[in-house]
Design a protein around this motif. Structure first.
Motif, PDB file in Angstrom:
ATOM      1  N   ALA A 179       0.869  -1.186   0.000  1.00 34.27           N
ATOM      2  CA  ALA A 179       0.000   0.000   0.000  1.00 34.27           C
ATOM      3  C   ALA A 179       0.899   1.227   0.000  1.00 34.27           C
ATOM      4  O   ALA A 179       1.793   1.352   0.840  1.00 34.27           O
ATOM      5  CB  ALA A 179      -0.904  -0.006   1.224  1.00 34.27           C
ATOM      6  N   PHE A 180       0.676   2.136  -0.934  1.00 38.77           N
ATOM      7  CA  PHE A 180       1.495   3.334  -1.065  1.00 38.77           C
ATOM      8  C   PHE A 180       0.834   4.460  -0.277  1.00 38.77           C
ATOM      9  O   PHE A 180      -0.146   5.049  -0.721  1.00 38.77           O
ATOM     10  CB  PHE A 180       1.664   3.691  -2.547  1.00 38.77           C
ATOM     11  N   ALA A 181       1.383   4.736   0.914  1.00 35.06           N
ATOM     12  CA  ALA A 181       0.764   5.695   1.832  1.00 35.06           C
ATOM     13  C   ALA A 181       1.821   6.576   2.481  1.00 35.06           C
ATOM     14  O   ALA A 181       2.083   6.473   3.679  1.00 35.06           O
ATOM     15  CB  ALA A 181      -0.029   4.938   2.890  1.00 35.06           C
ATOM     16  N   PRO A 182       2.444   7.474   1.719  1.00 34.81           N
ATOM     17  CA  PRO A 182       3.470   8.328   2.293  1.00 34.81           C
ATOM     18  C   PRO A 182       2.893   9.337   3.281  1.00 34.81           C
ATOM     19  O   PRO A 182       1.739   9.746   3.182  1.00 34.81           O
ATOM     20  CB  PRO A 182       4.077   9.036   1.077  1.00 34.81           C
ATOM     21  N   GLY A 183       3.717   9.719   4.252  1.00 31.49           N
ATOM     22  CA  GLY A 183       3.332  10.758   5.202  1.00 31.49           C
ATOM     23  C   GLY A 183       2.483  10.281   6.365  1.00 31.49           C
ATOM     24  O   GLY A 183       1.897  11.090   7.067  1.00 31.49           O
ATOM     25  N   LEU A 184       2.412   8.978   6.577  1.00 32.23           N
ATOM     26  CA  LEU A 184       1.627   8.455   7.693  1.00 32.23           C
ATOM     27  C   LEU A 184       2.543   8.018   8.828  1.00 32.23           C
ATOM     28  O   LEU A 184       3.668   7.585   8.610  1.00 32.23           O
ATOM     29  CB  LEU A 184       0.793   7.249   7.250  1.00 32.23           C
ATOM     30  N   ASP A 185       2.023   8.117  10.038  1.00 31.82           N
ATOM     31  CA  ASP A 185       2.708   7.572  11.200  1.00 31.82           C
ATOM     32  C   ASP A 185       2.323   6.100  11.269  1.00 31.82           C
ATOM     33  O   ASP A 185       1.133   5.775  11.336  1.00 31.82           O
ATOM     34  CB  ASP A 185       2.246   8.311  12.456  1.00 31.82           C
ATOM     35  N   PRO A 186       3.295   5.167  11.244  1.00 29.53           N
ATOM     36  CA  PRO A 186       2.964   3.741  11.255  1.00 29.53           C
ATOM     37  C   PRO A 186       2.074   3.338  12.438  1.00 29.53           C
ATOM     38  O   PRO A 186       1.281   2.406  12.327  1.00 29.53           O
ATOM     39  CB  PRO A 186       4.312   3.043  11.335  1.00 29.53           C
ATOM     40  N   ALA A 187       2.163   4.045  13.547  1.00 20.98           N
ATOM     41  CA  ALA A 187       1.357   3.720  14.720  1.00 20.98           C
ATOM     42  C   ALA A 187      -0.128   4.004  14.491  1.00 20.98           C
ATOM     43  O   ALA A 187      -0.981   3.482  15.211  1.00 20.98           O
ATOM     44  CB  ALA A 187       1.854   4.491  15.934  1.00 20.98           C
ATOM     45  N   THR A 188      -0.451   4.811  13.491  1.00 20.13           N
ATOM     46  CA  THR A 188      -1.860   5.158  13.235  1.00 20.13           C
ATOM     47  C   THR A 188      -2.503   4.280  12.166  1.00 20.13           C
ATOM     48  O   THR A 188      -3.664   4.463  11.839  1.00 20.13           O
ATOM     49  CB  THR A 188      -1.986   6.630  12.794  1.00 20.13           C
ATOM     50  N   ILE A 189      -1.750   3.323  11.612  1.00 18.04           N
ATOM     51  CA  ILE A 189      -2.277   2.437  10.576  1.00 18.04           C
ATOM     52  C   ILE A 189      -2.795   1.168  11.236  1.00 18.04           C
ATOM     53  O   ILE A 189      -2.104   0.541  12.033  1.00 18.04           O
ATOM     54  CB  ILE A 189      -1.201   2.088   9.535  1.00 18.04           C
ATOM     55  N   ASP A 190      -4.013   0.778  10.893  1.00 16.48           N
ATOM     56  CA  ASP A 190      -4.606  -0.441  11.438  1.00 16.48           C
ATOM     57  C   ASP A 190      -4.731  -1.469  10.319  1.00 16.48           C
ATOM     58  O   ASP A 190      -5.310  -1.179   9.270  1.00 16.48           O
ATOM     59  CB  ASP A 190      -5.985  -0.141  12.034  1.00 16.48           C
ATOM     60  N   VAL A 191      -4.174  -2.652  10.546  1.00 12.37           N
ATOM     61  CA  VAL A 191      -4.255  -3.747   9.584  1.00 12.37           C
ATOM     62  C   VAL A 191      -4.918  -4.919  10.295  1.00 12.37           C
ATOM     63  O   VAL A 191      -4.501  -5.305  11.385  1.00 12.37           O
ATOM     64  CB  VAL A 191      -2.857  -4.162   9.071  1.00 12.37           C
ATOM     65  N   SER A 192      -5.966  -5.470   9.680  1.00 16.67           N
ATOM     66  CA  SER A 192      -6.642  -6.611  10.295  1.00 16.67           C
ATOM     67  C   SER A 192      -7.107  -7.588   9.219  1.00 16.67           C
ATOM     68  O   SER A 192      -7.275  -7.212   8.061  1.00 16.67           O
ATOM     69  CB  SER A 192      -7.834  -6.149  11.136  1.00 16.67           C
TER      70      SER A 192
END
Length: 146
Positions: free
Chosen positions: A56-69
Motif C-alpha cells: 500500500a502506497f501511503a506516504p506521510g503516515l505515522d505507522p502507529a496510526t495504521i490499522d491492519v486486520s
C-alpha cells in the motif's frame, strides 16, 4: 416529433461493448476491479509460492496510526491522514490541494490459500508492505512416482 432514430442493432453494440470491457479487466482480482481508481491508499497485490504480498502506497503516515486486520478472508487497511499546515504567516492562502486528507479504509479479498496466522506488516519509506503466508497444503510440492 423527434428526429432521433436508433439503429436496430444498438442493444447488440452495447452487449459487445460490455463483453470487451469484461475481457479487458478479466486479469484483475475482483477486489481491485470493484474499487475506484482514486482510492487511497493505492495498492499492488502479488503472490509467490510462499505468500501473498500486498504493498500500500501511503506516504506521510505515522505507522502507529495504521490499522491492519484480517477477518473471514478480508484484509482491511485503515487509518487517517492528517492535514499538513504551511509553516508561513497568516497571509498564506491555499488555492490548490491535491494531497488526500482524512480517514481511509481499503478492504482486499485474500485468495483461499492465505493463512491469517502468518501475517507480517512493515512500513518503510511511505510503503506499507504486508506479507500473508500461504497454508502448507496450498504450497507447491514434488510428488514421487513409484
Amino acid at each position: 416529433m423527434s428526429d432521433l432514430f436508433f439503429d436496430a442493432n444498438l442493444l447488440g453494440e452495447l452487449d459487445r461493448l460490455q463483453r470487451q470491457m469484461t475481457n479487458l479487466f478479466a486479469g484483475f482480482p475482483a477486489s481491485l476491479r470493484a474499487t475506484r481508481f482514486d482510492a487511497f491508499p493505492p495498492i499492488n497485490i502479488g503472490t509467490t509460492d510462499e505468500s501473498v504480498e500486498i504493498v500500500a502506497f501511503a506516504p506521510g503516515l505515522d505507522p502507529a496510526t495504521i490499522d491492519v486486520s484480517i477477518d473471514k478472508g478480508l484484509l482491511t487497511i485503515s487509518g487517517e491522514r492528517k492535514r499538513i499546515e504551511p509553516e508561513s504567516s497568516d497571509e498564506t492562502r491555499v488555492y490548490a490541494e491535491e494531497r488526500f486528507v482524512g480517514a481511509f479504509r481499503r478492504v482486499v479479498e485474500l485468495p483461499q490459500p492465505a493463512d491469517p496466522d502468518k501475517v507480517n506488516a512493515r512500513y518503510v519509506d511511505g510503503c506499507l508492505t504486508i506479507s500473508v503466508g500461504k497454508s502448507e497444503a496450498s504450497k507447491p510440492r514434488s510428488i514421487t512416482v513409484q
